[in-house]
Every structure is written in structure tokens, then in C-alpha cells.
Design a protein around this motif. Structure first.
Motif, PDB file in Angstrom:
ATOM      1  N   ASP A   1      35.696 101.209  76.716  1.00 34.28           N
ATOM      2  CA  ASP A   1      35.779 100.733  75.330  1.00 34.28           C
ATOM      3  C   ASP A   1      36.822 101.541  74.563  1.00 34.28           C
ATOM      4  O   ASP A   1      37.690 100.982  73.879  1.00 34.28           O
ATOM      5  N   PHE A   2      36.749 102.867  74.675  1.00 28.23           N
ATOM      6  CA  PHE A   2      37.692 103.741  73.967  1.00 28.23           C
ATOM      7  C   PHE A   2      39.113 103.537  74.476  1.00 28.23           C
ATOM      8  O   PHE A   2      40.072 103.486  73.698  1.00 28.23           O
ATOM      9  N   LYS A   3      39.271 103.419  75.787  1.00 25.45           N
ATOM     10  CA  LYS A   3      40.603 103.237  76.380  1.00 25.45           C
ATOM     11  C   LYS A   3      41.257 101.950  75.869  1.00 25.45           C
ATOM     12  O   LYS A   3      42.445 101.919  75.556  1.00 25.45           O
TER      13      LYS A   3
ATOM     14  N   ILE B   1      31.672 108.524  65.504  1.00 23.81           N
ATOM     15  CA  ILE B   1      32.635 109.623  65.657  1.00 23.81           C
ATOM     16  C   ILE B   1      33.941 109.111  66.257  1.00 23.81           C
ATOM     17  O   ILE B   1      35.033 109.441  65.784  1.00 23.81           O
ATOM     18  N   MET B   2      33.838 108.270  67.296  1.00 28.13           N
ATOM     19  CA  MET B   2      35.031 107.756  67.971  1.00 28.13           C
ATOM     20  C   MET B   2      35.797 106.763  67.085  1.00 28.13           C
ATOM     21  O   MET B   2      37.024 106.789  67.032  1.00 28.13           O
ATOM     22  N   ASP B   3      35.047 105.881  66.390  1.00 30.45           N
ATOM     23  CA  ASP B   3      35.692 104.817  65.605  1.00 30.45           C
ATOM     24  C   ASP B   3      36.136 105.290  64.221  1.00 30.45           C
ATOM     25  O   ASP B   3      37.059 104.710  63.637  1.00 30.45           O
TER      26      ASP B   3
ATOM     27  N   ILE C   1      33.890 114.409  70.638  1.00 27.04           N
ATOM     28  CA  ILE C   1      32.599 114.146  69.985  1.00 27.04           C
ATOM     29  C   ILE C   1      31.755 115.421  69.843  1.00 27.04           C
ATOM     30  O   ILE C   1      30.552 115.366  69.640  1.00 27.04           O
ATOM     31  N   THR C   2      32.430 116.574  69.978  1.00 29.50           N
ATOM     32  CA  THR C   2      31.740 117.847  69.751  1.00 29.50           C
ATOM     33  C   THR C   2      32.527 118.677  68.736  1.00 29.50           C
ATOM     34  O   THR C   2      33.686 118.387  68.427  1.00 29.50           O
TER      35      THR C   2
END
Length: 372
Positions: free
Chosen positions: A218-220, A165-167, A85-86
Motif C-alpha cells: 500500500d505504501f509503495k 502516521i503514514m498518510d 512509524i516510531t
């Protein structure tokens, strides 16, 4: 209530659910709760654009005044334990140059503020802060009030660019801008919340740490959805529980016992809304959200329809706990009626989307897209 889609709270939509009909009845009778609710809703509609302008101006100032943006990105990546996320070091200069423009930064701020959690929460925090100030007999301090409310709204809003960013499911062309903005958004939130004193800041830090744990789970689960367990879903929901519960407590400047009661009520109401949000997202995306309670229950029962029915029961359990907090409020509490109406809006929101789901009849499509 204000949200991304205000039609959910139109008269027609309200009359389509049992809790919505109760809200309409209170509106017609002009009950105390409705009058308070309507006041804070109208105040929020007037104040929200001013808040967005403050947010954009403060964010631009932080970005422009940073002598070492490379180090800022590195520190943020270390704190949230994620380099995804950077920005890469080679990207920073070009992105920073692009968004060092007020019109551009305002556009990005308005995009991430276009969130149900942010818009639905803004009037609530104003009400909670005022209720606490009245209960404790505080001397008026408009700057502190603005800083504490702004700070927590900004902190909640940080989850928006991080999630996008993650999704990678929204605002794809702006994700690099969000990556640069994230550390400065967090700094702004901290600086404003610190005006409430050390204890208030410590409460925020504790909540932010728990929210990061929830976001990590959540991400895992996104990468291995069939490993989902109840305990992991409970941990995942820390992203709602920690942020909103902490904010509720800090609207009292973390003072006992009211702070604890607000924490309980806001945390559980947020978890209930989380269930409704999972139903809404599943309808809009045409697949069962990953991770989510609907996914968990669908996999357990091998029946998508029952999965969503159990999710509604879960939302009711959360909301019952939130309503328990109302019974813990001091006698003759000034804003109890407001909170009762607030929880009716939560119930309406969840019921509205569940009813929409029944009409859409997406069961076969959902089932075909479950993780294999």
C-alpha cells in the motif's frame, strides 16, 4: 450496524438500496437473522465504552511499567520494518511524560477506535465467538471470550494509528503520541490473544505478518501510483484479508472445519467492504484514493466512471465468495441467518456509497487529479 456514520444504516438510507430494503423487510418481519443481529448490535453499543476503558487502562499500565521505552521503539521499528512509524530517541521522554495520563490516553484511544472497521467488527466477533462455542459445546469462559475478542479488535485497531502516521491526513497533532503507543498496542493484542493457546497465537502472528506485507505494498504504491498492477492490488488487500480472516478463524480458537469457514467468509467480506471504503474515501477526499481498485480500473480504461463501475463488480465478486462460505457451514448452524444479514449490510454499505458517487458527479474532478 454501528459505524462512524450511522446515518448510512438509517431507515431512509436502507430504503435507498436493494439490499437495504431486504434488511428493512427482515426488521419488520423480525426474522431470526434480524433478531440475532439486533441483539449483538445493542450488546456492542453497551459494551464498546467498557472495552475502550479497558483498552485505555491496560495501555496506560503497559506504558508506565516499561523500563526501557527506547528499546521498545527500536524493536517495533525492526518488526514492522519501518522507522517512520516510531519516535526519534530524543522525542521519547517528552511524549511518554505527556501521555502518562489517563484522560489523555483515553482520548487517543477513542480517536483511533473511531473507525468503521473497528465499530462494524465488534458485534460480529461476539456473534462468531458465541456461534463457535455453541457448535463445539464449549464450557462458558467469559474471561477467555473477552480476551480473544478484545485482542483481535485491538490488533485491527493498530492499523488506524499506523495508517494515520503514514498518510499524515488525520490527527496530525497526535501522531507522535500514536508512534509511542503502537508497540504497546501490539503487545496488548498479543497478550490477550495468547489466552486462546499457542495455536491461536500462531495464527494471529501469521495473519499479522501478511497484513504488514499488504501495508508495505500500500505504501509503495502511494509513492508510485502509476506502477499499480492487479497482483499488487491483491497483495495490498492482504491488510484486510489477513487480519479479518485470521480473526474469524480465531473466534473458533482455530478449530477445523469451522475456523476455516469463518476465515473465508470474514476475509472476503472484508475485501468487499474495502472496495466500498475506497469509494467512500474518494468521495470525501474529492480524488480517487491511492492505491485502490477505482484507481487501477480508471487507469486501465482511461475512464474514471468505468473505474468505479468495475470496482463495484469487484466488490460483488468478493461478496459472492463470502456467501460461498455460508454454504459451507454445518447444517442447522445457529448463526447462519445472522451471517446472511451481515453480508446484506456489506452489500448495502457498498451500494449506498456507489449511489452517492453517482449523485455527486465528481468524474471531471477525479479525472483531473489522477496521477500523471
Amino acid at each position: 450496524m454501528s459505524g462512524k456514520d450511522e446515518s448510512i444504516f438509517s431507515k431512509e438510507a436502507l430504503l435507498s438500496t436493494k439490499p437495504g430494503k431486504s434488511i428493512v423487510k427482515q426488521a419488520l418481519l423480525k426474522s431470526k437473522g434480524y433478531r440475532q443481529f439486533d441483539k449483538y448490535k445493542k450488546d456492542a453499543e453497551e459494551e464498546f465504552p467498557k472495552f475502550a476503558k479497558r483498552f485505555a487502562e491496560d495501555l496506560l499500565r503497559e506504558i508506565k511499567s516499561d523500563p526501557n521505552p527506547d528499546q521498545t521503539q527500536e524493536k517495533f521499528a525492526a518488526e514492522v520494518d519501518s522507522k517512520e512509524i516510531t519516535l526519534e530517541k530524543s522525542q521519547i521522554g517528552a511524549v511518554k511524560t505527556r501521555i502518562e495520563n489517563y484522560e489523555i490516553i483515553l482520548d487517543r484511544v477513542l480517536r483511533i477506535l473511531n473507525s468503521n472497521f473497528v465499530k462494524m467488527t465488534f458485534p460480529v466477533f461476539n456473534a462468531l465467538y458465541d456461534a463457535s462455542a455453541q457448535y463445539f459445546g464449549d464450557v462458558d469462559d467469559n474471561k477467555k471470550r473477552t480476551d480473544i475478542i478484545d485482542g483481535h479488535i485491538i490488533a485491527i485497531d493498530l492499523s488506524e494509528p499506523m495508517d494515520r502516521i503514514m498518510d499524515r491526513d488525520e490527527d496530525i497533532e497526535f501522531l507522535d503520541d500514536y508512534k509511542l503507543m503502537n508497540p504497546y498496542i501490539l503487545k496488548l493484542a498479543r497478550d490477550k490473544i495468547a489466552s486462546g493457546g499457542q495455536v491461536v497465537l500462531e495464527e494471529f502472528e501469521r495473519g499479522f505478518k501478511d497484513a504488514r506485507i499488504g501495508q508495505y505494498i500500500d505504501f509503495k504504491l502511494k509513492t508510485n501510483p502509476k506502477s499499480i498492477t492487479e497482483e499488487e492490488m491483491i497483495q495490498c488487500y492482504k491488510k484486510y484479508r489477513a487480519v479479518m480472516g485470521t480473526a474469524g478463524k480465531n473466534m473458533t480458537l482455530a478449530r477445523f472445519p469451522l475456523g476455516e469457514v469463518f476465515c473465508l467468509g470474514m476475509a472476503k467480506a472484508a475485501e468487499s467492504v474495502g472496495c466500498g471504503n475506497e469509494i467512500e474515501d474518494s468521495i470525501k477526499n474529492k480524488f480517487v484514493k491511492i492505491p485502490s481498485w477505482p484507481l487501477y480500473y480508471s487507469l486501465l480504461t482511461n475512464d474514471v466512471r468505468r473505474g468505479f463501475e468495475f470496482t463495484m463488480k469487484k466488490s460483488e465478486l468478493y461478496l459472492n465468495e463470502a456467501r460461498l462460505a455460508l454454504e459451507l457451514l454445518p447444517q442447522n448452524f445457529s448463526h447462519k441467518d445472522f451471517l446472511e444479514l451481515l453480508f446484506l449490510t456489506v452489500e448495502h454499505y457498498n451500494t449506498f456509497w456507489f449511489n452517492q458517487l453517482q449523485k455527486e458527479k465528481l468524474w471531471n474532478e477525479f479525472a483531473s487529479k489522477l496521477p500523471k
